[in-house]
Design a protein around this motif. Structure first.
Motif, PDB file in Angstrom:
ATOM      1  N   GLU A  89     -16.144 -14.328  22.092  1.00 52.71           N
ATOM      2  CA  GLU A  89     -16.664 -15.387  22.953  1.00 52.71           C
ATOM      3  C   GLU A  89     -16.740 -14.886  24.391  1.00 52.71           C
ATOM      4  O   GLU A  89     -15.718 -14.566  25.003  1.00 52.71           O
ATOM      5  CB  GLU A  89     -15.785 -16.635  22.859  1.00 52.71           C
ATOM      6  N   LEU A  90     -17.949 -14.777  24.884  1.00 54.77           N
ATOM      7  CA  LEU A  90     -18.202 -14.317  26.248  1.00 54.77           C
ATOM      8  C   LEU A  90     -19.218 -15.246  26.891  1.00 54.77           C
ATOM      9  O   LEU A  90     -20.059 -15.832  26.210  1.00 54.77           O
ATOM     10  CB  LEU A  90     -18.780 -12.894  26.233  1.00 54.77           C
ATOM     11  N   ASP A  91     -19.164 -15.350  28.211  1.00 60.15           N
ATOM     12  CA  ASP A  91     -20.192 -16.120  28.904  1.00 60.15           C
ATOM     13  C   ASP A  91     -21.540 -15.428  28.790  1.00 60.15           C
ATOM     14  O   ASP A  91     -22.575 -16.075  28.674  1.00 60.15           O
ATOM     15  CB  ASP A  91     -19.831 -16.296  30.381  1.00 60.15           C
ATOM     16  N   SER A  92     -21.522 -14.090  28.845  1.00 58.52           N
ATOM     17  CA  SER A  92     -22.733 -13.301  28.683  1.00 58.52           C
ATOM     18  C   SER A  92     -22.338 -11.881  28.299  1.00 58.52           C
ATOM     19  O   SER A  92     -21.180 -11.499  28.393  1.00 58.52           O
ATOM     20  CB  SER A  92     -23.565 -13.293  29.968  1.00 58.52           C
ATOM     21  N   PHE A  93     -23.323 -11.117  27.842  1.00 58.67           N
ATOM     22  CA  PHE A  93     -23.117  -9.711  27.536  1.00 58.67           C
ATOM     23  C   PHE A  93     -24.437  -8.989  27.772  1.00 58.67           C
ATOM     24  O   PHE A  93     -25.479  -9.615  27.973  1.00 58.67           O
ATOM     25  CB  PHE A  93     -22.615  -9.504  26.099  1.00 58.67           C
ATOM     26  N   PHE A  94     -24.381  -7.682  27.771  1.00 59.57           N
ATOM     27  CA  PHE A  94     -25.587  -6.879  27.962  1.00 59.57           C
ATOM     28  C   PHE A  94     -25.950  -6.225  26.640  1.00 59.57           C
ATOM     29  O   PHE A  94     -25.081  -5.698  25.940  1.00 59.57           O
ATOM     30  CB  PHE A  94     -25.370  -5.831  29.060  1.00 59.57           C
ATOM     31  N   LEU A  95     -27.215  -6.312  26.293  1.00 62.26           N
ATOM     32  CA  LEU A  95     -27.727  -5.742  25.060  1.00 62.26           C
ATOM     33  C   LEU A  95     -28.627  -4.568  25.412  1.00 62.26           C
ATOM     34  O   LEU A  95     -29.607  -4.734  26.138  1.00 62.26           O
ATOM     35  CB  LEU A  95     -28.517  -6.785  24.276  1.00 62.26           C
ATOM     36  N   LYS A  96     -28.258  -3.389  24.920  1.00 64.15           N
ATOM     37  CA  LYS A  96     -29.101  -2.213  25.127  1.00 64.15           C
ATOM     38  C   LYS A  96     -29.858  -1.938  23.844  1.00 64.15           C
ATOM     39  O   LYS A  96     -29.259  -1.772  22.783  1.00 64.15           O
ATOM     40  CB  LYS A  96     -28.281  -0.990  25.531  1.00 64.15           C
ATOM     41  N   THR A  97     -31.167  -1.918  23.950  1.00 66.81           N
ATOM     42  CA  THR A  97     -32.043  -1.663  22.815  1.00 66.81           C
ATOM     43  C   THR A  97     -32.785  -0.362  23.052  1.00 66.81           C
ATOM     44  O   THR A  97     -33.379  -0.167  24.110  1.00 66.81           O
ATOM     45  CB  THR A  97     -33.081  -2.801  22.674  1.00 66.81           C
ATOM     46  N   ARG A  98     -32.731   0.516  22.082  1.00 67.99           N
ATOM     47  CA  ARG A  98     -33.453   1.781  22.160  1.00 67.99           C
ATOM     48  C   ARG A  98     -34.477   1.808  21.027  1.00 67.99           C
ATOM     49  O   ARG A  98     -34.124   1.567  19.866  1.00 67.99           O
ATOM     50  CB  ARG A  98     -32.492   2.955  22.030  1.00 67.99           C
ATOM     51  N   ILE A  99     -35.704   2.091  21.361  1.00 65.66           N
ATOM     52  CA  ILE A  99     -36.763   2.167  20.354  1.00 65.66           C
ATOM     53  C   ILE A  99     -36.694   3.547  19.709  1.00 65.66           C
ATOM     54  O   ILE A  99     -36.856   4.561  20.387  1.00 65.66           O
ATOM     55  CB  ILE A  99     -38.141   1.903  20.975  1.00 65.66           C
ATOM     56  N   GLU A 100     -36.425   3.549  18.418  1.00 67.64           N
ATOM     57  CA  GLU A 100     -36.259   4.805  17.684  1.00 67.64           C
ATOM     58  C   GLU A 100     -37.529   5.243  16.975  1.00 67.64           C
ATOM     59  O   GLU A 100     -37.818   6.431  16.879  1.00 67.64           O
ATOM     60  CB  GLU A 100     -35.122   4.675  16.664  1.00 67.64           C
ATOM     61  N   ASP A 101     -38.292   4.274  16.449  1.00 70.75           N
ATOM     62  CA  ASP A 101     -39.492   4.627  15.691  1.00 70.75           C
ATOM     63  C   ASP A 101     -40.449   3.450  15.671  1.00 70.75           C
ATOM     64  O   ASP A 101     -40.022   2.288  15.659  1.00 70.75           O
ATOM     65  CB  ASP A 101     -39.109   5.016  14.259  1.00 70.75           C
ATOM     66  N   VAL A 102     -41.733   3.754  15.662  1.00 67.28           N
ATOM     67  CA  VAL A 102     -42.786   2.751  15.535  1.00 67.28           C
ATOM     68  C   VAL A 102     -43.797   3.299  14.534  1.00 67.28           C
ATOM     69  O   VAL A 102     -44.325   4.400  14.722  1.00 67.28           O
ATOM     70  CB  VAL A 102     -43.487   2.478  16.891  1.00 67.28           C
ATOM     71  N   GLN A 103     -44.020   2.536  13.468  1.00 66.92           N
ATOM     72  CA  GLN A 103     -44.937   2.951  12.410  1.00 66.92           C
ATOM     73  C   GLN A 103     -45.824   1.782  12.023  1.00 66.92           C
ATOM     74  O   GLN A 103     -45.420   0.626  12.158  1.00 66.92           O
ATOM     75  CB  GLN A 103     -44.148   3.378  11.160  1.00 66.92           C
ATOM     76  N   PRO A 104     -47.003   2.055  11.495  1.00 63.79           N
ATOM     77  CA  PRO A 104     -47.795   0.955  10.938  1.00 63.79           C
ATOM     78  C   PRO A 104     -47.024   0.348   9.763  1.00 63.79           C
ATOM     79  O   PRO A 104     -46.436   1.078   8.961  1.00 63.79           O
ATOM     80  CB  PRO A 104     -49.072   1.635  10.452  1.00 63.79           C
ATOM     81  N   ALA A 105     -47.008  -0.950   9.681  1.00 59.75           N
ATOM     82  CA  ALA A 105     -46.363  -1.621   8.542  1.00 59.75           C
ATOM     83  C   ALA A 105     -47.324  -1.586   7.359  1.00 59.75           C
ATOM     84  O   ALA A 105     -48.525  -1.803   7.516  1.00 59.75           O
ATOM     85  CB  ALA A 105     -46.009  -3.058   8.901  1.00 59.75           C
TER      86      ALA A 105
END
Length: 129
Positions: A89-105
């Motif tokens: 339980e936190l008032d807020s947190f930081f989310l780090k997102t790294r894009i690893e791969d992008v492919q046609p679905a």
């Protein structure tokens, strides 16, 4: 590691790693990055605020967001990212997102993701890739 020229855009299969921390510099809430794969832009209501942050980004790019837990349903909508249900339980947190791969679905991946979303109704089952 994916093709650095590939761009996050509608109906692409996007692989990301995410981690959480108490500051943008310290990812100290999660012990290691978690993988998550989803089809970008598949939500019934259009892009989620989280998807807007990733739009037009390339592999190896990172996005750091300050997240207030009460806003998770709005920011992520149908995307049920790993570990959100296990956060302290936190008032807020930081989310780090790294894009690893992008492919046609593939057509099969799109149908599977749409079927999983349809099964969820108003809730989220977390299986959308």
């Amino acid at each position: 590691m994916g093709d650095k020229s590939a761009v996050v855009e509608n109906l692409k299969k996007v692989t990301i790693t995410i981690e959480a921390g108490t500051s943008p510099e310290s990812m100290d809430i999660t012990s290691e990055p978690a993988d998550f794969v989803f089809i970008f832009g598949l939500g019934a209501s259009g892009l989620t605020p989280f998807e807007y942050e990733l739009a037009n980004k390339h592999c190896d790019e990172e996005v750091i967001l300050r997240i207030y837990p009460r806003d998770i349903p709005v920011i992520f909508a149908h995307l049920d990212l790993p570990f959100f249900h296990q956060l302290p339980e936190l008032d807020s947190f930081f989310l780090k997102t790294r894009i690893e791969d992008v492919q046609p679905a593939t057509g099969r991946e799109l149908i599977k993701a749409m079927a999983a979303m349809a099964e969820c109704g108003d809730g989220c089952c977390g299986n959308h890739s």
